[in-house]
Design an enzyme around this catalytic site. Structure first.
Site, mmCIF file in Angstrom:
data_model
loop_
_atom_site.group_PDB
_atom_site.id
_atom_site.type_symbol
_atom_site.label_atom_id
_atom_site.label_comp_id
_atom_site.label_asym_id
_atom_site.label_seq_id
_atom_site.Cartn_x
_atom_site.Cartn_y
_atom_site.Cartn_z
ATOM 1 N N GLY A 78 28.597 -63.628 33.543
ATOM 2 C CA GLY A 78 28.815 -62.869 32.318
ATOM 3 C C GLY A 78 29.879 -63.537 31.478
ATOM 4 N N GLN A 112 36.059 -64.437 24.995
ATOM 5 C CA GLN A 112 36.481 -65.436 25.983
ATOM 6 C C GLN A 112 36.323 -66.866 25.471
ATOM 7 O OE1 GLN A 112 34.168 -63.316 29.294
ATOM 8 N NE2 GLN A 112 35.792 -64.417 30.383
ATOM 9 N N CYS A 144 36.794 -63.698 37.105
ATOM 10 C CA CYS A 144 36.668 -63.809 35.659
ATOM 11 C C CYS A 144 36.842 -65.263 35.246
ATOM 12 C CB CYS A 144 37.734 -62.941 34.991
ATOM 13 S SG CYS A 144 37.667 -62.956 33.198
ATOM 14 N N LEU A 145 35.967 -65.727 34.358
ATOM 15 C CA LEU A 145 36.063 -67.111 33.895
ATOM 16 C C LEU A 145 37.387 -67.369 33.170
ATOM 17 C CD1 LEU A 145 32.412 -67.677 32.629
ATOM 18 C CD2 LEU A 145 33.423 -68.327 34.826
ATOM 19 N N HIS A 185 32.640 -54.849 33.110
ATOM 20 C CA HIS A 185 33.639 -55.918 33.071
ATOM 21 C C HIS A 185 33.622 -56.591 31.692
ATOM 22 C CE1 HIS A 185 35.716 -59.522 35.004
ATOM 23 N NE2 HIS A 185 35.271 -60.042 33.871
ATOM 24 N N GLU A 186 32.427 -56.937 31.206
ATOM 25 C CA GLU A 186 32.316 -57.641 29.922
ATOM 26 C C GLU A 186 32.636 -56.726 28.745
ATOM 27 O OE1 GLU A 186 32.309 -60.769 30.056
ATOM 28 O OE2 GLU A 186 31.676 -60.941 32.139
ATOM 29 N N HIS A 196 36.252 -56.577 28.225
ATOM 30 C CA HIS A 196 36.768 -57.715 27.449
ATOM 31 C C HIS A 196 36.749 -57.423 25.953
ATOM 32 C CE1 HIS A 196 37.692 -61.036 30.096
ATOM 33 N NE2 HIS A 196 36.542 -60.906 30.746
#
Length: 176
Positions: A46, A51, A94-95, A136-137, A140
């Site tokens: 994701g 991000q 997380c990226l 989660h996304e 963000h």
């Protein structure tokens, strides 16, 4: 398609509130393709537009496993319209917070409304990993990170580590 650089903690951009997308057009679809390429390259499941430094309410998800056919989802202006009372715990990463993982408790299922890559209204009921990933996304897009769902002690340790890493990183060189 272009792989974009990821914004890494403690960059304050990650705390920005993302703005609604006003229209789904070719430019937005190109951004979605770039986000998918960036996510696959990372690799991740994701990615929210913030991000890669773009404060728009858009995210991409693909839960397909290696060797399976890709199943990308483009999610524009998502809104969770219902969350289950039942909870589930997943180990999240997380990226934007590389190589750190923690167990996070969230609603086990959610129902969300959003626009797809063609600008069509969609509604999905998500359970399991998809529910976790969507939440989660969407977090963000609201300036919330998964570490905000863990204990203050653990969160403070992660923040200290990433602030030190950022300080030790060589400054980026501006060209032009």
């Amino acid at each position: 398609m272009t792989i974009k650089p990821l914004i890494i903690l403690p960059d304050p951009v990650l705390r920005q509130l993302s703005k609604p997308v006003e229209r789904v057009d070719d430019e937005l679809r190109k951004l979605a393709d770039d986000m998918l390429e960036t996510m696959y390259d990372a690799p991740g499941i994701g990615l929210a537009a913030i991000q890669i430094g773009i404060p728009l309410r858009m995210l991409v998800i693909d839960l397909s496993k290696e060797g399976e056919e890709k199943a990308p989802m483009v999610v524009v202006n998502p809104e969770i319209v219902h969350s289950a009372d039942e909870r589930s715990v997943y180990e999240e990463g997380c990226l934007s917070i590389p190589d750190y993982y923690a167990e996070v408790e969230r609603p086990a299922s959610v129902r969300a409304k959003f626009l797809d890559r063609d600008g069509k209204q969609q509604e999905i009921t998500a359970e399991g990993l998809l529910a976790t990933c969507l939440q989660h996304e969407i977090d963000h897009l609201n300036g919330v990170l998964f570490i905000d769902h863990i204990s203050k002690l653990k969160r403070d340790m992660v923040m200290r580590k990433f602030k030190k890493l950022a300080k030790d990183r060589p400054p980026s060189r501006m060209v032009g």
